[in-house]
Design a protein around this motif. Structure first.
Motif, short mmCIF file in Angstrom:
data_model
loop_
_atom_site.label_atom_id
_atom_site.label_comp_id
_atom_site.label_asym_id
_atom_site.label_seq_id
_atom_site.Cartn_x
_atom_site.Cartn_y
_atom_site.Cartn_z
N UNK A 189 -10.18 -2.20 10.25
CA UNK A 189 -10.65 -3.22 9.12
C UNK A 189 -11.06 -3.76 9.47
N UNK A 239 3.51 0.23 16.00
CA UNK A 239 1.61 -0.54 16.46
C UNK A 239 2.31 -0.91 18.24
N UNK A 274 -2.54 -6.13 -4.56
CA UNK A 274 -2.96 -7.13 -3.92
C UNK A 274 -2.89 -8.31 -5.17
N UNK A 318 -11.05 -5.47 13.57
CA UNK A 318 -9.17 -5.35 13.85
C UNK A 318 -9.44 -4.15 14.39
N UNK A 360 1.47 -9.78 14.28
CA UNK A 360 0.33 -9.20 14.74
C UNK A 360 -0.88 -9.35 14.04
N UNK A 383 -0.94 -13.48 7.72
CA UNK A 383 -1.66 -13.29 9.09
C UNK A 383 -0.80 -14.25 9.97
N UNK A 427 -2.66 -3.80 19.46
CA UNK A 427 -4.45 -4.07 18.78
C UNK A 427 -5.27 -5.27 19.61
N UNK A 486 1.02 -0.82 0.30
CA UNK A 486 -0.18 -0.21 0.14
C UNK A 486 1.20 1.10 0.22
N UNK A 514 -9.24 -9.52 7.89
CA UNK A 514 -8.15 -9.99 7.12
C UNK A 514 -8.89 -10.75 5.71
N UNK A 515 -9.54 -11.32 5.75
CA UNK A 515 -10.52 -11.64 4.55
C UNK A 515 -10.58 -10.89 3.86
N UNK A 545 -6.41 -0.90 15.88
CA UNK A 545 -5.06 -1.18 16.28
C UNK A 545 -5.16 0.11 16.68
N UNK A 565 -0.01 5.00 1.60
CA UNK A 565 -1.21 6.19 2.37
C UNK A 565 0.04 7.03 1.88
N UNK A 603 -8.31 5.04 9.28
CA UNK A 603 -7.31 5.84 10.13
C UNK A 603 -8.50 7.03 11.17
N UNK A 621 1.93 -5.06 20.03
CA UNK A 621 2.28 -4.34 19.16
C UNK A 621 4.18 -5.03 19.46
N UNK A 631 -11.23 -7.77 1.35
CA UNK A 631 -10.70 -6.50 0.40
C UNK A 631 -9.32 -6.67 0.43
N UNK A 632 -8.37 -6.98 0.46
CA UNK A 632 -6.58 -6.36 0.84
C UNK A 632 -6.70 -5.79 1.97
N UNK A 633 -7.00 -6.02 3.40
CA UNK A 633 -6.65 -5.47 4.33
C UNK A 633 -6.28 -3.72 4.45
N UNK A 634 -7.48 -3.10 4.03
CA UNK A 634 -7.47 -1.48 3.96
C UNK A 634 -7.43 -1.30 5.46
N UNK A 635 -7.16 -0.58 5.77
CA UNK A 635 -6.88 -0.08 6.88
C UNK A 635 -7.52 1.47 7.38
#
Lengths: 116, 115
Positions: free
Chosen positions: B94, B45, A51, B31, A100, A97, B48, A34, B97-98, B33, A36, B106, B58, B100-104
């Motif tokens: 987020x 981190x 991805x 999730x 953390x 996975x 979390x 990513x 984990x499953x 953080x 940001x 903020x 973390x 769309x790509x783990x987008x956080x």
């Protein structure tokens, strides 16, 4: 373990010239990557994400990045800088996975300055 | 949509005082953080949570505690503030984990100064 290195802490360009912000990553499996952006005194906003689909990823505000597995790089580019692009940019790799629980590993940031 | 809301936005503490930062999200994310941001260090981190009632350490957890009693809220506590905890704190969330790509997503950040 994952890690990410942003090769420049500060980049300065003139308005209208190309932008290149460099990022190298290390990952023991196929990463998610990513970029940001953080404008002064603001939170972080997602620019784009990779991805494992197309290697050339287009993001917001005309930015794009190319995933190059052979070079373990994910450099951010923009053809023509605008004054509003002045900000700090973070390259990020997903922790997956393990560790953390899907934590994102942040680079130390590249501050982009745009001169008139 | 509010997204991720952090309160307070600014706080000045004296060494040894305690305080709690609140993070609230209205997106039903599993999730959450807490990060701290220091010049030249990127984001690191602190703690979390992978769901209501769970928390984990973390990279830099010392001096902080957290709680996730409700799914939408993630609290960061400083029991005895130290000048080294002067920083900008960011909360993120987020869905899981499953998706769309783990987008956080903020929050806008909380600037804490410890004198």
């Amino acid at each position: 373990a994952q890690s990410v290195t942003q090769l420049d802490s500060h980049v300065s360009v003139s308005e209208g010239t190309p932008v290149l912000l460099r990022c190298n990553y290390s990952s023991s499996y196929s990463p998610s990557l990513f970029w940001y952006v953080q404008h002064p005194n603001k939170g972080l906003q997602l620019l784009l994400k990779y991805t494992s689909a197309a290697t050339l990823v287009k993001g917001i505000n005309g930015f794009e990045a190319e995933f190059k597995k052979s070079e373990t790089s994910f450099h951010l580019t923009k053809p023509s800088a605008h004054m509003s692009d002045a900000a700090e940019y973070f390259c990020v790799v997903s922790g997956g996975y393990g560790g953390s629980q899907g934590n994102l590993i942040f680079g130390k940031g590249t501050k982009l300055s745009v001169k008139p | 949509n509010a997204g991720v809301t952090q309160t307070p936005k600014f706080r000045v503490l004296k060494t040894g005082q305690s305080m709690t930062l609140l993070c609230a999200q209205d997106m039903n994310h599993e999730y959450m953080y807490w990060y701290r941001q220091d010049p030249g260090m990127g984001l690191r981190l602190i703690h979390y949570s992978v769901g209501e009632g769970t928390t984990a350490k973390g990279e830099v957890p010392d001096g902080y505690n957290v709680s996730r009693l409700k799914k939408q809220n993630f609290l960061l506590g400083l029991e005895s503030a130290a000048p080294s905890q002067t920083s900008v704190y960011f909360c993120a969330s987020r869905r899981n984990l499953h998706s769309g790509a783990n987008v956080l997503t903020f929050g806008a950040g909380s600037r804490l100064t410890v004198l």
